[in-house]
Every structure is written in C-alpha cells, then in structure tokens.
Design a protein around this motif. Structure first.
Motif, PDB file in Angstrom:
ATOM      1  N   ILE A 121      24.621 104.146  13.702  1.00  0.00           N
ATOM      2  CA  ILE A 121      24.780 104.389  12.283  1.00  0.00           C
ATOM      3  C   ILE A 121      24.274 105.920  11.913  1.00  0.00           C
ATOM      4  O   ILE A 121      22.813 105.958  11.902  1.00  0.00           O
ATOM      5  N   GLY A 122      24.836 107.006  11.558  1.00  0.00           N
ATOM      6  CA  GLY A 122      24.341 108.108  10.861  1.00  0.00           C
ATOM      7  C   GLY A 122      24.534 108.249   9.689  1.00  0.00           C
ATOM      8  O   GLY A 122      25.658 107.753   9.072  1.00  0.00           O
ATOM      9  N   ARG A 123      24.002 109.074   8.724  1.00  0.00           N
ATOM     10  CA  ARG A 123      24.233 108.979   7.298  1.00  0.00           C
ATOM     11  C   ARG A 123      23.751 110.397   6.648  1.00  0.00           C
ATOM     12  O   ARG A 123      22.620 111.284   7.204  1.00  0.00           O
ATOM     13  N   SER A 124      24.348 110.728   5.721  1.00  0.00           N
ATOM     14  CA  SER A 124      23.842 112.184   4.763  1.00  0.00           C
ATOM     15  C   SER A 124      23.448 111.485   3.663  1.00  0.00           C
ATOM     16  O   SER A 124      23.463 110.154   3.151  1.00  0.00           O
ATOM     17  N   PHE A 125      23.081 112.450   2.895  1.00  0.00           N
ATOM     18  CA  PHE A 125      22.367 112.087   1.261  1.00  0.00           C
ATOM     19  C   PHE A 125      22.915 112.697   0.313  1.00  0.00           C
ATOM     20  O   PHE A 125      23.596 113.620   0.352  1.00  0.00           O
TER      21      PHE A 125
ATOM     22  N   LEU B  57      28.434 108.697   4.417  1.00  0.00           N
ATOM     23  CA  LEU B  57      28.497 110.126   3.733  1.00  0.00           C
ATOM     24  C   LEU B  57      28.116 109.896   1.831  1.00  0.00           C
ATOM     25  O   LEU B  57      29.017 109.040   1.557  1.00  0.00           O
ATOM     26  N   ASP B  58      27.129 110.213   1.634  1.00  0.00           N
ATOM     27  CA  ASP B  58      26.904 110.126   0.148  1.00  0.00           C
ATOM     28  C   ASP B  58      27.208 111.330  -0.480  1.00  0.00           C
ATOM     29  O   ASP B  58      26.379 112.116  -0.655  1.00  0.00           O
ATOM     30  N   GLU B  59      28.516 111.010  -1.197  1.00  0.00           N
ATOM     31  CA  GLU B  59      28.895 112.168  -2.179  1.00  0.00           C
ATOM     32  C   GLU B  59      29.033 113.565  -1.359  1.00  0.00           C
ATOM     33  O   GLU B  59      28.341 114.744  -1.663  1.00  0.00           O
TER      34      GLU B  59
ATOM     35  N   PHE C 267      34.080 105.924   9.226  1.00  0.00           N
ATOM     36  CA  PHE C 267      33.384 106.584   8.043  1.00  0.00           C
ATOM     37  C   PHE C 267      33.130 105.496   6.948  1.00  0.00           C
ATOM     38  O   PHE C 267      34.163 104.706   6.670  1.00  0.00           O
ATOM     39  N   LEU C 268      32.075 105.759   6.207  1.00  0.00           N
ATOM     40  CA  LEU C 268      31.963 105.031   5.049  1.00  0.00           C
ATOM     41  C   LEU C 268      31.485 105.977   4.022  1.00  0.00           C
ATOM     42  O   LEU C 268      30.226 106.729   4.197  1.00  0.00           O
ATOM     43  N   ILE C 269      32.314 106.239   2.971  1.00  0.00           N
ATOM     44  CA  ILE C 269      32.060 107.526   2.154  1.00  0.00           C
ATOM     45  C   ILE C 269      31.671 106.924   0.515  1.00  0.00           C
ATOM     46  O   ILE C 269      32.899 106.179   0.043  1.00  0.00           O
TER      47      ILE C 269
END
Length: 250
Positions: free
Chosen positions: A87-91, A174-176, A203-205
């Motif tokens: 799992i990778g994510r942005s902020f 992805l957060d916003e 993806f989970l957005i």
C-alpha cells in the motif's frame, strides 16, 4: 481481481474506531474496497475520511476494530510495514522535501534508514533511471533539477504521486489529489489513475471534486459522521437518499 474477472476484497475494516477528545472521528466503520478497481471514499467535511486513511496506513493507531489488506491483518502496524505489504499513499498536504530537487525527492522515496543512505543507495542501484522514467510518466521530467519548493502545487502533487510509485505499490491511496490543482493538471492526474489502474493497480481516492470521482470510480463509499452510510456505483450513490441527506440535508 481473480482470473475470471470477479471482484476480490483488497482493503477492509471491521468496527474501526478512532476518537479525539471524545469525538468519534471514525465510528465503528466496517467497509471493504475492491481490489483491482478505482474506489472512492467521499463524504462531507469532517466525516472522518482522512482519519480513516491515517488509521489503515499506520499513521495513527485505532482505538478499536481491525483493518486487513488482502486477508492479512494490518491493524496498528507501522507505516513502513504497511507500505511493504503493498500500500502506498499520498497526503492531503503534499509531503515533499522543499529544498531538495525533484530528482532527489524521488530518490529519498527509496526505503533506507537515513536520507543520506537513501540517496547513496539509490544512486548505486539503478533507481535513478526508474525515477526519471516515473517523472516522465507524470510529465515533470523536465523539472528534475528544480527545487521542489519552486514547483506549482499541482506539480508537487504529481511529484508526490511519482514518489509513491517508486515503491511499486499494488494499491495506491490518494488523499484529495485534485485539491488546489488547476483543471489541466486534474485531467492529467485522472488520466494517470486510469492508465495505472488498467495496468493492474488498485486505487482508493478521497476527493471532494465530484466530477473527478464520478468519472473515475468503479466503486464509491460514502462516509458521514465517521461511518459508511452508502456504497455502490457512482450512479447508485448519487441517487441514494441517504447521500443527499448527508450532503444537502434534504
């Protein structure tokens, strides 16, 4: 996704709960997202979406409940262990190193104990080439020697996404991604999501731009007051009376 194309569960939670000062930011949330799909998590401001992200990616520990990824328990695990699980994510607010160049930001995305070790390791193990390929893919390779603080906010979002891709995650949260970004770059981000999903990434957005959400998503979950109130296809959730009540009070 299974070999016959059926949906499988990727990220899932059961009874996930997190409170701050007596306020339930996430309130017993039980929800599942589809592996291999573009999932969206939407809801009014303050409905617990970012807190949910933070709980399942190890940024904060939930008070109760559990989180799993592809059947493996990830509840309360450290962020680096969850990243290694795929799992990778942005902020919501870009996490970049403003005084480093674009290319240096990409190289420190490689997991090593210290910043210095990350840079040294990356330069000796061929990650420079991969970093440049990813920068080209998101359309900012011409800025590799520019300090990150000199990028537009939309370009910083693209840099952060490229940095997430350095770890080759199978699921990207992805957060916003469209927040504070001009329409041309929103279109570019949308195109990247489509092409990466076509290659097999999930993806989970979290996003407030409903045009983007409804055009990209296969599966939408709606949060209100810390828990899911509706889910389904974009058409289904747009016509759900519970969703209209949460957003519009009708």
């Amino acid at each position: 996704m299974t070999a016959n194309g059926e949906d499988t569960i990727g990220l899932a939670t059961v009874g996930l709960t997190k409170s701050f000062g007596g306020v339930h930011a996430v309130d017993g949330a039980s929800v599942a997202f589809h592996h291999g799909k573009v999932n969206a998590l939407i809801g009014p401001n303050g409905s617990g979406k970012t807190t949910f992200f933070n709980c399942v990616t190890g940024m904060i520990k939930p008070d109760a409940g559990s989180a799993s990824y592809r059947g493996r328990d990830i509840t309360g695990k450290a962020p680096h262990r969850i990243a290694r699980a795929g799992i990778g994510r942005s902020f919501q607010l870009c996490r970049i190193f403003p005084r480093m160049t674009v290319l240096e930001n990409m190289l420190v995305s490689v997991h090593s104990p210290t910043l210095f070790a990350r840079l040294a390791s990356a330069r000796h193990h061929g990650d420079m080439e991969r970093a440049r390929e990813l920068l080209a893919r998101v359309g900012i390779d011409h800025l590799e020697n520019t300090e990150a603080r000199d990028l537009s906010y939309g370009q910083q979002k693209l840099l952060e996404l490229a940095g997430v891709l350095m770890a080759d995650p199978e699921t990207i949260m992805l957060d916003e991604p469209a927040g504070g970004v001009n329409p041309a770059l929103i279109d570019r981000i949308g195109s990247l999501v489509r092409s990466l999903n076509a290659e097999g990434r999930t993806f989970l957005i979290v996003e407030h731009n409903m045009d983007m959400v409804m055009s990209l998503s296969d599966h939408v979950v709606v949060f209100d007051r810390g828990r899911p109130i509706a889910e389904g296809t974009p058409d289904e959730v747009q016509n759900d009376p519970r969703v209209l009540e949460a957003y519009l009070g009708v």
